[in-house]
Design a protein around this motif. Structure first.
Motif, PDB file in Angstrom:
ATOM      1  N   UNK A 147       0.845  -1.186   0.000  1.00  0.00           N
ATOM      2  CA  UNK A 147       0.000   0.000   0.000  1.00  0.00           C
ATOM      3  C   UNK A 147       0.885   1.242   0.000  1.00  0.00           C
ATOM      4  N   UNK A 148       0.353   2.323  -0.549  1.00  0.00           N
ATOM      5  CA  UNK A 148       1.097   3.587  -0.632  1.00  0.00           C
ATOM      6  C   UNK A 148       0.158   4.738  -0.349  1.00  0.00           C
ATOM      7  N   UNK A 149       0.644   5.717   0.373  1.00  0.00           N
ATOM      8  CA  UNK A 149      -0.087   6.965   0.560  1.00  0.00           C
ATOM      9  C   UNK A 149       0.894   8.114   0.402  1.00  0.00           C
ATOM     10  N   UNK A 150       0.417   9.235  -0.150  1.00  0.00           N
ATOM     11  CA  UNK A 150       1.299  10.374  -0.371  1.00  0.00           C
ATOM     12  C   UNK A 150       0.487  11.632  -0.615  1.00  0.00           C
ATOM     13  N   UNK A 151       1.071  12.783  -0.303  1.00  0.00           N
ATOM     14  CA  UNK A 151       0.512  14.080  -0.655  1.00  0.00           C
ATOM     15  C   UNK A 151       1.197  14.551  -1.926  1.00  0.00           C
ATOM     16  N   UNK A 152       0.410  15.023  -2.877  1.00  0.00           N
ATOM     17  CA  UNK A 152       0.940  15.396  -4.190  1.00  0.00           C
ATOM     18  C   UNK A 152       0.600  16.846  -4.484  1.00  0.00           C
ATOM     19  N   UNK A 153       1.627  17.646  -4.727  1.00  0.00           N
ATOM     20  CA  UNK A 153       1.420  19.046  -5.106  1.00  0.00           C
ATOM     21  C   UNK A 153       1.301  19.130  -6.621  1.00  0.00           C
ATOM     22  N   UNK A 154       0.161  19.638  -7.088  1.00  0.00           N
ATOM     23  CA  UNK A 154      -0.074  19.742  -8.527  1.00  0.00           C
ATOM     24  C   UNK A 154      -0.305  21.206  -8.893  1.00  0.00           C
ATOM     25  N   UNK A 155       0.068  21.549 -10.123  1.00  0.00           N
ATOM     26  CA  UNK A 155      -0.075  22.932 -10.583  1.00  0.00           C
ATOM     27  C   UNK A 155      -1.518  23.273 -10.884  1.00  0.00           C
ATOM     28  N   UNK A 156      -2.279  22.282 -11.344  1.00  0.00           N
ATOM     29  CA  UNK A 156      -3.662  22.541 -11.754  1.00  0.00           C
ATOM     30  C   UNK A 156      -4.548  21.415 -11.244  1.00  0.00           C
ATOM     31  N   UNK A 157      -5.393  21.725 -10.267  1.00  0.00           N
ATOM     32  CA  UNK A 157      -6.287  20.702  -9.712  1.00  0.00           C
ATOM     33  C   UNK A 157      -7.315  20.226 -10.719  1.00  0.00           C
TER      34      UNK A 157
END
Length: 268
Positions: free
Chosen positions: A217-227
């Motif tokens: 399993x994997x969990x992460x916070x992802x910063x994206x330029x355009x939601x």
């Protein structure tokens, strides 16, 4: 392994006790495999199912193998101090039968799944098979020469080989039970691969852990330029995780205006 008349635990009796532990080990492994195959049970709050019970079974079996090795070593040392008479021919015949049984069981295990639980069961079986080989060799030597110290000496040698494998299994089983990142995985490379996905600026709070013998399993916070493009980005992130052997993922998107955590992986 061998038949003695003076000591309460000659080598053949120790080997018989080892075979009993093998039977218990196989039973534990089989029970764990059955429990792991059960689907998630919401009333019991086992949202990922019971897959991790296989890690617990492997841990129990690893600990029991270490205990068996110390018992064999203790009894072998006592027999070195107080040797007894041994019927080498009888022992060799019995050991051959035990070896054949262990080889059949090992063959059956090798045709099944390759996971930590099966590895633990295989360690028990192969350890007993080595014990049978040592019993055959010692029986022949005693039958031909009458040199009885070969019995405990071979027991100590085989015990050392089993101990080395048991320690490795114990380390892997305890690491998996504690939800550690698999030793074969480089989490930094996983984070960088996720950060390279188009539309992703950075990845932080990345966690990878096992939820079953063959599931990660994997969990992460992802910063994206355009939601607005998050659905497409999520699809690509899942594909990257799948390429790394991770099938259960949770990604939390964040915009540049949101509150950020310390950066761990930044797109190059």
């Amino acid at each position: 392994m061998l038949v003695g008349t003076r000591d309460p635990w000659p080598c053949w009796q120790t080997d018989a006790g080892h075979m009993v532990t093998d039977g218990v080990s196989l039973g534990i492994s089989a029970l764990a495999a059955c429990l792991a195959a059960r689907p998630p049970q919401p009333p019991a709050y086992l949202w990922f199912g019971s897959g991790r019970v296989e890690f617990l079974a492997a841990l129990i079996n690893a600990v029991s193998m270490v205990a068996v090795v110390f018992v064999i070593g203790s009894e072998a040392w006592q027999r070195l101090q107080h040797p007894g008479s041994i019927n080498g021919a009888t022992v060799s015949i019995v050991a051959v039968l035990g070896l054949l049984i262990n080889l059949v069981v090992a063959w059956l295990l090798s045709r099944g799944e390759r996971n930590l639980n099966v590895r633990a069961a295989m360690l028990h079986v192969m350890g007993d098979a080595l014990g049978s080989v040592a019993a055959i060799a010692a029986g022949v030597v005693i039958w031909l020469t009458g040199w009885t110290p070969i019995d405990p000496l071979l027991s100590i040698l085989i015990g050392g080989l089993i101990l080395a494998s048991s320690v490795g299994l114990l380390r892997a089983a305890s690491h998996a039970t504690l939800a550690g990142v698999p030793f074969t995985m480089n989490i930094e490379l996983v984070g960088q691969a996720l950060a390279e996905v188009p539309g992703v600026s950075e990845v932080h709070d990345l966690h990878v852990w096992p939820i079953a013998s063959e599931r990660l399993a994997l969990s992460a916070h992802v910063l994206v330029a355009n939601l607005a493009s998050w659905p497409q980005t999520l699809h690509l992130l899942r594909a990257v995780a799948s390429d790394q052997g991770i099938d259960h993922v949770t990604f939390q998107p964040e915009s540049p205006a949101g509150e950020l955590q310390p950066i761990q992986f930044v797109r190059r």
